[in-house]
Scaffold this motif. Structure first.
Motif, mmCIF file in Angstrom:
data_model
loop_
_atom_site.group_PDB
_atom_site.id
_atom_site.type_symbol
_atom_site.label_atom_id
_atom_site.label_comp_id
_atom_site.label_asym_id
_atom_site.label_seq_id
_atom_site.Cartn_x
_atom_site.Cartn_y
_atom_site.Cartn_z
ATOM 1 N N UNK A 48 0.849 -1.188 0.000
ATOM 2 C CA UNK A 48 0.000 0.000 0.000
ATOM 3 C C UNK A 48 0.884 1.238 0.000
ATOM 4 N N UNK A 49 0.533 2.189 -0.851
ATOM 5 C CA UNK A 49 1.245 3.475 -0.852
ATOM 6 C C UNK A 49 0.541 4.385 0.145
ATOM 7 N N UNK A 87 5.065 6.778 0.206
ATOM 8 C CA UNK A 87 5.988 5.656 0.357
ATOM 9 C C UNK A 87 5.194 4.351 0.330
ATOM 10 N N UNK A 88 5.636 3.409 -0.490
ATOM 11 C CA UNK A 88 4.977 2.105 -0.602
ATOM 12 C C UNK A 88 5.564 1.176 0.453
ATOM 13 N N UNK A 89 4.666 0.581 1.267
ATOM 14 C CA UNK A 89 5.091 -0.331 2.327
ATOM 15 C C UNK A 89 4.338 -1.659 2.208
ATOM 16 N N UNK A 90 5.016 -2.715 2.640
ATOM 17 C CA UNK A 90 4.423 -4.046 2.597
ATOM 18 C C UNK A 90 3.437 -4.201 3.747
ATOM 19 N N UNK A 91 2.177 -4.576 3.408
ATOM 20 C CA UNK A 91 1.149 -4.837 4.422
ATOM 21 C C UNK A 91 1.329 -6.239 4.987
ATOM 22 N N UNK A 139 -3.728 3.679 -2.187
ATOM 23 C CA UNK A 139 -4.134 2.488 -2.934
ATOM 24 C C UNK A 139 -3.224 1.314 -2.610
ATOM 25 N N UNK A 140 -3.767 0.129 -2.883
ATOM 26 C CA UNK A 140 -3.057 -1.115 -2.587
ATOM 27 C C UNK A 140 -2.871 -1.919 -3.867
ATOM 28 N N UNK A 200 -10.510 -2.961 -1.514
ATOM 29 C CA UNK A 200 -9.430 -1.989 -1.628
ATOM 30 C C UNK A 200 -8.074 -2.630 -1.352
ATOM 31 N N UNK A 201 -8.056 -3.594 -0.386
ATOM 32 C CA UNK A 201 -6.820 -4.287 -0.036
ATOM 33 C C UNK A 201 -7.142 -5.723 0.340
ATOM 34 N N UNK A 202 -6.462 -6.670 -0.281
ATOM 35 C CA UNK A 202 -6.628 -8.081 0.069
ATOM 36 C C UNK A 202 -5.944 -8.310 1.413
ATOM 37 N N UNK A 203 -6.696 -8.870 2.346
ATOM 38 C CA UNK A 203 -6.175 -9.062 3.704
ATOM 39 C C UNK A 203 -5.582 -10.451 3.877
#
Length: 181
Positions: free
Chosen positions: A98-99, A104-108, A137-138, A174-177
């Motif tokens: 996710x940015x 900054x893009x970080x790993x969820x 966004x993810x 929006x984001x796969x968990x």
């Protein structure tokens, strides 16, 4: 006198020329044939590895949430795609990135093999291609490597490593968990 006539007879004799030409060209042609066959095998392994990367990203992006058991099943499908090549050298990793509002893009979350850079973990920053996602966004990032070892080892005596990264946006959320990743 006899010798001079014999020499002229041999010099003008054209019999066997095709056999000599074939003996000269055959090793070169055989070398090219096996080289082309080896190149095609390597190319096919690289293409299959690319399909694995795209398929993993696609299947994960279709899910609202994933778990390690489901990801293992998806990775097992990737092993099947590699047939007839051995699946042992195949390394797979998938993560959600996710940015943030800061750009900054970080790993969820991240799941899979360590690949070449084991420093990636949850919360680490990742460099994404420019304008791939906007702030907030993810994206699903699928990374795959394959160590191709030629079966004949004449033209490619060392192991060649293929790698590919695919990015896909989650389709239904929006984001796969992944809570247990």
């Amino acid at each position: 006198m006899m010798r001079r006539g014999l020499f002229r007879q041999w010099a003008g004799d054209q019999r066997g020329v095709a056999a000599v030409e074939f003996a000269i060209l055959a090793p070169v042609l055989i070398f090219f044939y096996f080289g082309l066959a080896e190149f095609c095998q390597g190319y096919m392994a690289q293409k299959r590895m690319g399909h694995v990367s795209a398929m993993v990203a696609d299947l994960v992006a279709q899910q609202e949430a994933v778990d390690p058991a489901g990801l293992d099943d998806i990775f097992a499908i990737g092993d099947l795609i590699m047939n007839p090549f051995p699946a042992g050298p195949l390394q797979q990793r998938v993560s959600s990135v996710t940015r943030g509002a800061d750009g900054v893009a970080r790993i969820d979350w991240i799941y899979g093999d360590d690949l070449e850079d084991p420093g990636h973990g949850e919360g680490d920053t990742v460099t994404l291609p420019a304008d791939l996602i906007a702030n907030g966004e993810s994206i699903i990032m699928s990374e795959v490597t394959y160590d191709y070892d030629s079966p004949v080892d004449h033209l490619l005596p060392a192991t060649t490593q293929f790698s590919q990264i695919n990015y896909l946006r989650p389709r239904t959320v929006e984001m796969t968990a992944c809570d247990a990743c």
